[in-house]
Design a protein around this motif. Structure first.
Motif, short mmCIF file in Angstrom:
data_model
loop_
_atom_site.label_atom_id
_atom_site.label_comp_id
_atom_site.label_asym_id
_atom_site.label_seq_id
_atom_site.Cartn_x
_atom_site.Cartn_y
_atom_site.Cartn_z
N ARG A 184 9.31 -4.72 -47.76
CA ARG A 184 10.47 -4.48 -46.90
C ARG A 184 10.12 -4.73 -45.43
N GLY A 185 8.90 -4.38 -45.06
CA GLY A 185 8.48 -4.58 -43.67
C GLY A 185 8.46 -6.04 -43.28
N ASP A 188 12.08 -7.34 -43.23
CA ASP A 188 12.79 -6.92 -42.02
C ASP A 188 12.39 -7.77 -40.81
N SER A 189 11.08 -8.10 -40.74
CA SER A 189 10.62 -8.95 -39.63
C SER A 189 11.22 -10.35 -39.71
N GLN A 191 14.30 -11.06 -40.89
CA GLN A 191 15.75 -11.07 -40.79
C GLN A 191 16.29 -11.68 -39.49
N GLU A 255 13.16 -10.18 -52.48
CA GLU A 255 13.71 -9.32 -51.43
C GLU A 255 14.61 -10.10 -50.48
N LYS A 339 4.94 -1.08 -36.54
CA LYS A 339 6.34 -0.77 -36.82
C LYS A 339 6.48 0.51 -37.64
N ILE A 341 8.11 1.23 -40.29
CA ILE A 341 8.03 1.09 -41.74
C ILE A 341 6.58 0.99 -42.21
#
Length: 355
Positions: A184-185, A188-189, A191, A255, A339, A341
């Motif tokens: 997820r980390g 997210d980076s 996105q 993901e 971060k 997360i």
């Protein structure tokens, strides 16, 4: 007759505090040539990094690699050096502080580097001889297990604690390539890039290893093609670096909902003439550009903190190579760094290791 045995330590859990040792690869103390040369010598003399006989390794490192590579590496380090110092050290100390705050007073969190400073030995000294430290959890900052990284950290920790009179319960995190927080980390980076632009291809570049290190890691040898390491994690290949790398890519593809045909997994930073695991990132980059791909989003999921191998090698060197061969856009997704997360993920790894 049966005896009813009651252990206070078993019933109440570990008494006292838990020491948490965070370990990253290491960094020169400065960008000066002597400091870089010193770092290279310590790093490359590790028998798990260059796994050849000692005398051959000594000659190769001290007479060839370190003298000639240090000036070039020093110049590259200057490009990625932050105002506060080395990125690995800056991010590492930030994570140490944030994780300490997250876990609270029942934990003692320390950062150590496998090579140079702060050393693993200096970090472990915070736990040595303390009656209130009941357990130590060691988390090497390498998502995918390799003998040259995680294995080397384990060996160094045990070399040091072997000298202690009291050795507490010590637990090692071997890998976390599929941890939801890691996936997820990185997602997210990515996105902000995916929201802003459309990319034709996605490159997942991992640090490379000599093929022989994969083969000799298993009793009787190991064949990644026969073991299906590029396709799935199995009981046969669960400790294989290549298998874990491809599993990381697959998790990120799911993901991010990427199309499999638009994704390539590859390996960077090879050293010497012996065959390393393939495909090589530099070959993939040139082929993509020459085949008409104009835009690429690159990931470096083997690194939890941005450093020379991400910012400079993937972010700049491969970008230049891509543009030289006809590409038009090359972007690099930042790593986890400090971060929230990543801090949450580390806290979860600590708690899982306590059970």
């Amino acid at each position: 007759m049966f005896f009813k045995f009651r252990s206070e330590s078993m019933n109440s859990g570990i008494l006292g505090k838990t020491g948490v040792l965070l370990v990253n690869l290491g960094t020169p103390d400065s960008t000066s040539v002597p400091d870089v040369r010193k770092y290279l010598r310590q790093f490359l003399m590790d028998r798990r990094v260059i796994d050849i006989p000692f005398l051959s390794r000594w000659f190769l490192v001290n007479c060839i690699i370190a003298p000639f590579r240090a000036p070039k590496s020093a110049a590259v380090y200057k490009k990625v050096w932050l105002a506060e110092g080395s990125p690995l050290k800056v991010y590492g100390l930030a994570v140490e502080k944030l994780l300490q705050e997250k876990l609270g007073g029942q934990y003692v969190v320390k950062l150590g580097m496998r090579y140079q400073n702060p050393s693993i030995e200096s970090a472990l000294s915070a736990f040595a001889g303390r009656a209130d430290i009941g357990r130590i959890i060691v988390i090497p900052f390498f998502p995918q297990y390799a003998s040259a990284t995680t294995g080397s950290v384990h060996e160094e920790v045990m070399r040091i604690v072997n000298q202690w009179q009291i050795i507490p319960d010590i637990r090692f995190v071997n890998s976390f390539y599929d941890h939801p927080g890691v996936i997820r980390g990185f997602a997210d980076s990515a996105q902000p890039f995916l929201t802003r632009d459309r990319y034709e291809h996605f490159v997942f570049s991992y640090h490379g290893l000599p093929e022989r290190q994969l083969t000799k890691a298993y009793v009787g040898g190991h064949d990644c093609e026969k073991a299906g390491c590029r396709k799935a994690i199995t009981a046969e290949n669960q400790h294989c670096y290549l298998a874990q790398s491809y599993a990381t890519t697959r998790a990120l593809v799911r993901e991010l909902n990427l199309k499999e045909e638009s994704v390539t997994t590859c390996f960077q930073s090879r050293l010497g003439k012996d065959p390393w695991i393939q495909p090589y990132t530099e070959d993939v980059v040139k082929a993509l550009a020459k085949n008409g791909v104009k835009s690429v989003l690159a990931f470096s999921p083997a690194f939890v903190a941005d450093c020379l191998e991400t910012t400079e090698e993937v972010g700049e060197e491969y970008k230049e190579l891509f543009l030289e061969n006809g590409g038009e856009r090359w972007d690099l997704v930042p790593s986890l760094n400090d971060k929230p997360i990543w801090i949450e993920t580390l806290a979860d790894l600590v708690r899982r290791s306590e059970t």
